[in-house]
Design an enzyme around this catalytic site. Sequence first.
Site, mmCIF file in Angstrom:
data_model
loop_
_atom_site.group_PDB
_atom_site.id
_atom_site.type_symbol
_atom_site.label_atom_id
_atom_site.label_comp_id
_atom_site.label_asym_id
_atom_site.label_seq_id
_atom_site.Cartn_x
_atom_site.Cartn_y
_atom_site.Cartn_z
ATOM 1 N N ASP A 30 0.866 -1.047 0.015
ATOM 2 C CA ASP A 30 0.025 -0.128 -0.073
ATOM 3 C C ASP A 30 0.859 1.347 -0.066
ATOM 4 O O ASP A 30 2.134 1.289 -0.105
ATOM 5 C CB ASP A 30 -0.808 0.092 1.145
ATOM 6 C CG ASP A 30 -0.072 -0.174 2.490
ATOM 7 O OD1 ASP A 30 1.186 -0.054 2.613
ATOM 8 O OD2 ASP A 30 -0.715 -1.042 3.462
ATOM 9 N N ASP A 32 1.669 5.011 1.526
ATOM 10 C CA ASP A 32 1.510 6.052 2.759
ATOM 11 C C ASP A 32 1.982 7.193 2.256
ATOM 12 O O ASP A 32 3.133 7.374 1.749
ATOM 13 C CB ASP A 32 2.127 5.342 4.107
ATOM 14 C CG ASP A 32 1.581 4.336 4.701
ATOM 15 O OD1 ASP A 32 0.373 4.085 4.443
ATOM 16 O OD2 ASP A 32 2.082 3.398 5.019
ATOM 17 N N ASP A 142 10.222 3.943 12.892
ATOM 18 C CA ASP A 142 10.841 2.839 13.667
ATOM 19 C C ASP A 142 12.187 2.560 13.097
ATOM 20 O O ASP A 142 13.344 2.810 13.483
ATOM 21 C CB ASP A 142 9.983 1.366 13.871
ATOM 22 C CG ASP A 142 9.144 1.215 12.620
ATOM 23 O OD1 ASP A 142 9.558 1.708 11.473
ATOM 24 O OD2 ASP A 142 8.508 0.315 12.408
#
Length: 443
Positions: A30, A32, A142
């Site tokens: 997907d 982002d 992260d």
Amino acid sequence: MLYRLRDAGYQAFLVGGCVRDLLLGVPPKDFDVVTNALPEEIKKLFRNCRLVGRRFRLAHVYFGREIVEVATFRASSAPLQSEEPLPDADPEDGEAPEIDEPLATELEEDSGNGEERVLDEHGRILRDNVYGTIDEDVWRRDFTANALYYNIADFSVWDYVGGVEDIAARRLRLIGDPETRYREDPVRMLRAARFEAKLGFTVDEATAEPIPRLKGLLAAVPAARLFDETLKLFLTGHGARSLEVLRRRGLLETLLPTVAAYLDAHPGSLVEKLVMQGLRNTDSRVLEGKPVTPTFLFAVLLYGPIAQAIESAPPERWHEQATILDACDRAIREAQVHIAIPRRFTLGVREMIALQPRLEHPRGRRALRLLEHPRFRAAYDLLLLRAEQGLAPAEMAQWWTRIQEVSAEERVRMADELAGQKSRPEAPRKRRRRRRRRPSNPT
Ligand code: ATP
Ligand code: MG
């Protein structure tokens, strides 16, 4: 859509997994997007847009069936998108009340300009709506490989953290001090395992080191979020590798302690083989674009604990439905302590397991009705898996394979023939022999 933001005078970048995957040459799952437009401003630009999330507000822009997540740059190291329950999470049974609260409460709680950050006593970020700029946003991500920005204005990649180099070296490295980052959001430990499994990257030593010490912090994470994370680990095409990594890193112990305990106590067991094969089959289905279900996943993962619970009953009761259902309930209850498995899936697990003896011992024409059972297909898949490991009679698995392929009349003939065989004199002996063998392999 990136261009609409740009044309309205905002910055717009692709970010995270999709940039990483594009650099790795694999198709992104997907896309982002991050921007300096505020959620309300994004909403004004896109008609087909919905603002979601409590801990962190972001925009979902719909393109037909696709959803693109558009987030505003943020200025702290809070968990990002993935902390939100999946959009299709069932509000009835998921334990995710966080998203169900009306936006009004949220706005009331917000300080002044709608920006706010809330920590708990362990340093875990509970809520975070502090907006910032791209060079602040990057530090909250992260892993370095997940922190690259692709600028559509000039097709450049913005790399503040050495992510390009780490991707080239296939290295998974947390941004910042690993212990602090895990304390802020313990789910990052599971994400490290997931990316290790998914990408086959080597986990940087400093990133791996705190995990054994800090994995207990996962107990404080909402069970609904751990459910979402479990699905990402096991239902996105690398489930078998995820299980290996979770075990090696000691994380299965915190996520599914009964499963970890069973596998550790029965090394090389048929159940372990069944679990691994079940996960590999699921992985192949994902790669072929076929649907996969949490029901089948949890029936496979919990197979050991369920078998163990059945075996704790006296052997003559192992094939009773009540024993089997009690065992399922016990195994599910133990798993629910950590992972909020929605009820529709746990009901499915019970049905799948309870159907096993009925599939192994079909009774005459009544057996044909099982073909109509909503859980037949999943139960049959489990029967095949069990038969493959010698945990169920292979001839019955074949019988069910065949009966699905033939005409209605032929089905009746097969059912009658089987019923006839069972009344033959040698049949009881065969059954008894099978039953005696069963203590080592129930369900
Ligand atoms: P996938 O390809 O599996 O979707 P992804 O990298 O896109 O992987 P997501 O969970 O979709 O992972 O998150 C998108 C991005 O948001 C990540 O790449 C990362 O930059 C950031 N992110 C997500 N979760 C966290 C977290 N818990 N802590 C910090 N950053 C996070
Ligand atoms: Mg993603």
